[in-house]
Design a protein around this motif. Structure first.
Motif, PDB file in Angstrom:
ATOM      1  N   ASN A  10      20.127 -14.131 -50.620  1.00 42.05           N
ATOM      2  CA  ASN A  10      19.595 -15.371 -51.189  1.00 42.05           C
ATOM      3  C   ASN A  10      19.139 -15.248 -52.625  1.00 42.05           C
ATOM      4  OD1 ASN A  10      19.976 -15.849 -48.501  1.00 42.05           O
ATOM      5  ND2 ASN A  10      18.066 -16.905 -48.178  1.00 42.05           N
ATOM      6  N   GLN A  11      18.428 -14.171 -52.992  1.00 42.85           N
ATOM      7  CA  GLN A  11      17.896 -14.052 -54.336  1.00 42.85           C
ATOM      8  C   GLN A  11      18.619 -13.025 -55.194  1.00 42.85           C
ATOM      9  OE1 GLN A  11      15.535 -14.015 -51.635  1.00 42.85           O
ATOM     10  NE2 GLN A  11      15.333 -16.211 -51.932  1.00 42.85           N
ATOM     11  N   ILE A  12      19.284 -12.069 -54.586  1.00 43.03           N
ATOM     12  CA  ILE A  12      19.977 -11.048 -55.372  1.00 43.03           C
ATOM     13  C   ILE A  12      21.437 -10.963 -54.930  1.00 43.03           C
ATOM     14  CG2 ILE A  12      17.921  -9.722 -55.941  1.00 43.03           C
ATOM     15  CD1 ILE A  12      18.641  -7.775 -53.763  1.00 43.03           C
ATOM     16  N   PRO A  13      22.344 -10.692 -55.877  1.00 39.73           N
ATOM     17  CA  PRO A  13      23.781 -10.751 -55.583  1.00 39.73           C
ATOM     18  C   PRO A  13      24.389  -9.441 -55.078  1.00 39.73           C
ATOM     19  CG  PRO A  13      23.450 -10.529 -57.933  1.00 39.73           C
ATOM     20  CD  PRO A  13      22.080 -10.608 -57.308  1.00 39.73           C
ATOM     21  N   PHE A  14      23.560  -8.505 -54.620  1.00 39.36           N
ATOM     22  CA  PHE A  14      24.086  -7.250 -54.085  1.00 39.36           C
ATOM     23  C   PHE A  14      23.090  -6.659 -53.096  1.00 39.36           C
ATOM     24  CE2 PHE A  14      22.027  -6.270 -58.191  1.00 39.36           C
ATOM     25  CZ  PHE A  14      21.020  -5.397 -57.768  1.00 39.36           C
ATOM     26  N   GLU A  15      23.585  -5.788 -52.240  1.00 40.21           N
ATOM     27  CA  GLU A  15      22.702  -5.077 -51.318  1.00 40.21           C
ATOM     28  C   GLU A  15      22.014  -3.949 -52.076  1.00 40.21           C
ATOM     29  OE1 GLU A  15      23.970  -4.226 -47.307  1.00 40.21           O
ATOM     30  OE2 GLU A  15      25.744  -5.492 -47.621  1.00 40.21           O
ATOM     31  N   ILE A  16      20.741  -3.796 -51.852  1.00 39.00           N
ATOM     32  CA  ILE A  16      19.953  -2.793 -52.565  1.00 39.00           C
ATOM     33  C   ILE A  16      20.257  -1.395 -52.014  1.00 39.00           C
ATOM     34  CG2 ILE A  16      17.616  -1.974 -53.059  1.00 39.00           C
ATOM     35  CD1 ILE A  16      16.717  -4.926 -52.738  1.00 39.00           C
ATOM     36  N   GLN A  17      20.607  -0.483 -52.932  1.00 40.53           N
ATOM     37  CA  GLN A  17      20.853   0.908 -52.571  1.00 40.53           C
ATOM     38  C   GLN A  17      19.800   1.854 -53.147  1.00 40.53           C
ATOM     39  OE1 GLN A  17      23.270   1.954 -50.422  1.00 40.53           O
ATOM     40  NE2 GLN A  17      23.587  -0.237 -50.138  1.00 40.53           N
ATOM     41  N   ARG A  18      19.118   1.392 -54.217  1.00 36.52           N
ATOM     42  CA  ARG A  18      18.129   2.253 -54.868  1.00 36.52           C
ATOM     43  C   ARG A  18      17.127   1.382 -55.604  1.00 36.52           C
ATOM     44  NH1 ARG A  18      18.481   5.824 -60.138  1.00 36.52           N
ATOM     45  NH2 ARG A  18      20.165   4.405 -60.630  1.00 36.52           N
ATOM     46  N   VAL A  19      15.883   1.836 -55.634  1.00 36.24           N
ATOM     47  CA  VAL A  19      14.820   1.179 -56.383  1.00 36.24           C
ATOM     48  C   VAL A  19      14.067   2.259 -57.149  1.00 36.24           C
ATOM     49  CG1 VAL A  19      12.679  -0.150 -56.210  1.00 36.24           C
ATOM     50  CG2 VAL A  19      14.580  -0.662 -54.662  1.00 36.24           C
ATOM     51  N   PHE A  20      13.805   2.008 -58.430  1.00 37.35           N
ATOM     52  CA  PHE A  20      12.972   2.925 -59.196  1.00 37.35           C
ATOM     53  C   PHE A  20      12.158   2.122 -60.194  1.00 37.35           C
ATOM     54  CE2 PHE A  20      16.952   2.694 -61.526  1.00 37.35           C
ATOM     55  CZ  PHE A  20      16.582   2.655 -62.865  1.00 37.35           C
ATOM     56  N   TRP A  21      11.149   2.734 -60.761  1.00 35.43           N
ATOM     57  CA  TRP A  21      10.309   2.050 -61.731  1.00 35.43           C
ATOM     58  C   TRP A  21       9.936   2.986 -62.859  1.00 35.43           C
ATOM     59  CZ3 TRP A  21       9.512   2.599 -56.597  1.00 35.43           C
ATOM     60  CH2 TRP A  21       8.539   3.482 -56.176  1.00 35.43           C
ATOM     61  N   LEU A  31       4.927  -2.090 -66.344  1.00 35.43           N
ATOM     62  CA  LEU A  31       5.606  -1.492 -65.192  1.00 35.43           C
ATOM     63  C   LEU A  31       6.913  -2.232 -64.998  1.00 35.43           C
ATOM     64  CD1 LEU A  31       5.789   0.231 -62.593  1.00 35.43           C
ATOM     65  CD2 LEU A  31       4.338  -1.476 -61.489  1.00 35.43           C
ATOM     66  N   SER A  32       8.034  -1.513 -65.142  1.00 30.13           N
ATOM     67  CA  SER A  32       9.342  -2.140 -64.945  1.00 30.13           C
ATOM     68  C   SER A  32       9.943  -1.656 -63.642  1.00 30.13           C
ATOM     69  CB  SER A  32      10.284  -1.848 -66.113  1.00 30.13           C
ATOM     70  OG  SER A  32      10.591  -0.475 -66.191  1.00 30.13           O
ATOM     71  N   LEU A  33      10.340  -2.609 -62.816  1.00 30.32           N
ATOM     72  CA  LEU A  33      10.962  -2.335 -61.527  1.00 30.32           C
ATOM     73  C   LEU A  33      12.465  -2.524 -61.677  1.00 30.32           C
ATOM     74  CD1 LEU A  33      10.571  -1.821 -58.436  1.00 30.32           C
ATOM     75  CD2 LEU A  33      10.558  -4.325 -58.200  1.00 30.32           C
ATOM     76  N   HIS A  34      13.245  -1.549 -61.194  1.00 29.50           N
ATOM     77  CA  HIS A  34      14.706  -1.583 -61.294  1.00 29.50           C
ATOM     78  C   HIS A  34      15.291  -1.567 -59.890  1.00 29.50           C
ATOM     79  CE1 HIS A  34      14.654  -0.403 -65.656  1.00 29.50           C
ATOM     80  NE2 HIS A  34      13.432  -0.107 -65.271  1.00 29.50           N
ATOM     81  N   ILE A  35      16.080  -2.584 -59.568  1.00 33.10           N
ATOM     82  CA  ILE A  35      16.720  -2.709 -58.265  1.00 33.10           C
ATOM     83  C   ILE A  35      18.212  -2.514 -58.502  1.00 33.10           C
ATOM     84  CG2 ILE A  35      17.184  -4.265 -56.342  1.00 33.10           C
ATOM     85  CD1 ILE A  35      14.266  -5.141 -58.357  1.00 33.10           C
ATOM     86  N   SER A  36      18.803  -1.544 -57.808  1.00 30.44           N
ATOM     87  CA  SER A  36      20.180  -1.135 -58.104  1.00 30.44           C
ATOM     88  C   SER A  36      21.111  -1.320 -56.917  1.00 30.44           C
ATOM     89  CB  SER A  36      20.205   0.340 -58.512  1.00 30.44           C
ATOM     90  OG  SER A  36      19.370   0.560 -59.616  1.00 30.44           O
ATOM     91  N   SER A  37      22.369  -1.571 -57.237  1.00 31.77           N
ATOM     92  CA  SER A  37      23.398  -1.766 -56.222  1.00 31.77           C
ATOM     93  C   SER A  37      24.000  -0.454 -55.728  1.00 31.77           C
ATOM     94  CB  SER A  37      24.521  -2.647 -56.772  1.00 31.77           C
ATOM     95  OG  SER A  37      25.195  -1.967 -57.840  1.00 31.77           O
ATOM     96  N   GLU A  38      23.695   0.650 -56.405  1.00 32.66           N
ATOM     97  CA  GLU A  38      24.305   1.945 -56.072  1.00 32.66           C
ATOM     98  C   GLU A  38      23.218   3.020 -55.981  1.00 32.66           C
ATOM     99  OE1 GLU A  38      27.653   1.910 -55.622  1.00 32.66           O
ATOM    100  OE2 GLU A  38      27.684  -0.187 -56.278  1.00 32.66           O
ATOM    101  N   THR A  39      23.497   4.073 -55.250  1.00 34.09           N
ATOM    102  CA  THR A  39      22.612   5.227 -55.264  1.00 34.09           C
ATOM    103  C   THR A  39      22.822   5.971 -56.580  1.00 34.09           C
ATOM    104  OG1 THR A  39      24.259   6.598 -54.140  1.00 34.09           O
ATOM    105  CG2 THR A  39      22.638   5.468 -52.745  1.00 34.09           C
ATOM    106  N   PHE A  40      21.892   6.850 -56.919  1.00 32.42           N
ATOM    107  CA  PHE A  40      21.990   7.569 -58.188  1.00 32.42           C
ATOM    108  C   PHE A  40      23.234   8.446 -58.233  1.00 32.42           C
ATOM    109  CE2 PHE A  40      21.404  11.409 -60.700  1.00 32.42           C
ATOM    110  CZ  PHE A  40      21.179  10.851 -61.942  1.00 32.42           C
ATOM    111  N   SER A  41      23.942   8.363 -59.352  1.00 34.29           N
ATOM    112  CA  SER A  41      25.089   9.223 -59.618  1.00 34.29           C
ATOM    113  C   SER A  41      25.198   9.392 -61.127  1.00 34.29           C
ATOM    114  CB  SER A  41      26.380   8.606 -59.076  1.00 34.29           C
ATOM    115  OG  SER A  41      27.507   9.306 -59.563  1.00 34.29           O
TER     116      SER A  41
END
Length: 133
Positions: A25-36, A106-116
């Motif tokens: 509903n609010q984001i266009p991808f499934e979350i795989q990783r979150v960092f800040w 504080l910046s929150l980063h929501i990512s579509s991929e795991t770290f690589s």
């Protein structure tokens, strides 16, 4: 797709507000990783790269900062983030850096991929070639 500001639900309550995001509903991808990122010293710049595949949303949970998107032709667009109920969606292959951090931001980063580390594009010349410029 181009970078765009996403507005998240803001539920107001006298006891304190609440904002949430969820797929789809609010984001266009499934979350795989979150960092800040936090405790960024005054005058420092974060980022300075793009990703081959990763899509990302950046939210200013506290304080403020600017996300500067640089296009392959060298033109730039600045997004000032300073509210926790909206975020900047960055599609894959978007060159960016973050600057102008306020104290205690504080910046929150929501990512579509795991770290690589292989997904990072850290050379702007390589980025321009990828974008055919």
């Amino acid at each position: 797709m181009k970078p765009v500001i996403l507005n998240f639900p803001k539920i107001q309550d006298p006891r304190g507000n609440l904002t949430f995001m969820q797929f789809p509903n609010q984001i266009p991808f499934e979350i795989q990783r979150v960092f800040w990122t936090y405790d960024v010293p005054g005058g420092e710049i974060r980022g300075g790269h793009a990703y081959y595949e990763q899509k990302e949303i950046i939210v200013a949970i506290s304080g403020s900062f600017d996300v500067v998107v640089t296009n392959a032709d060298g033109s730039t667009e600045k997004f000032s983030l300073n509210r926790s109920y909206y975020g900047l969606y960055l599609p894959a292959q978007t060159w960016r850096h973050i600057e102008n951090f306020s104290t205690n931001s504080l910046s929150l980063h929501i990512s579509s991929e795991t770290f690589s580390k292989e997904d990072y594009i850290r050379d702007f010349k390589e980025f321009k070639i990828l974008k055919n410029v």
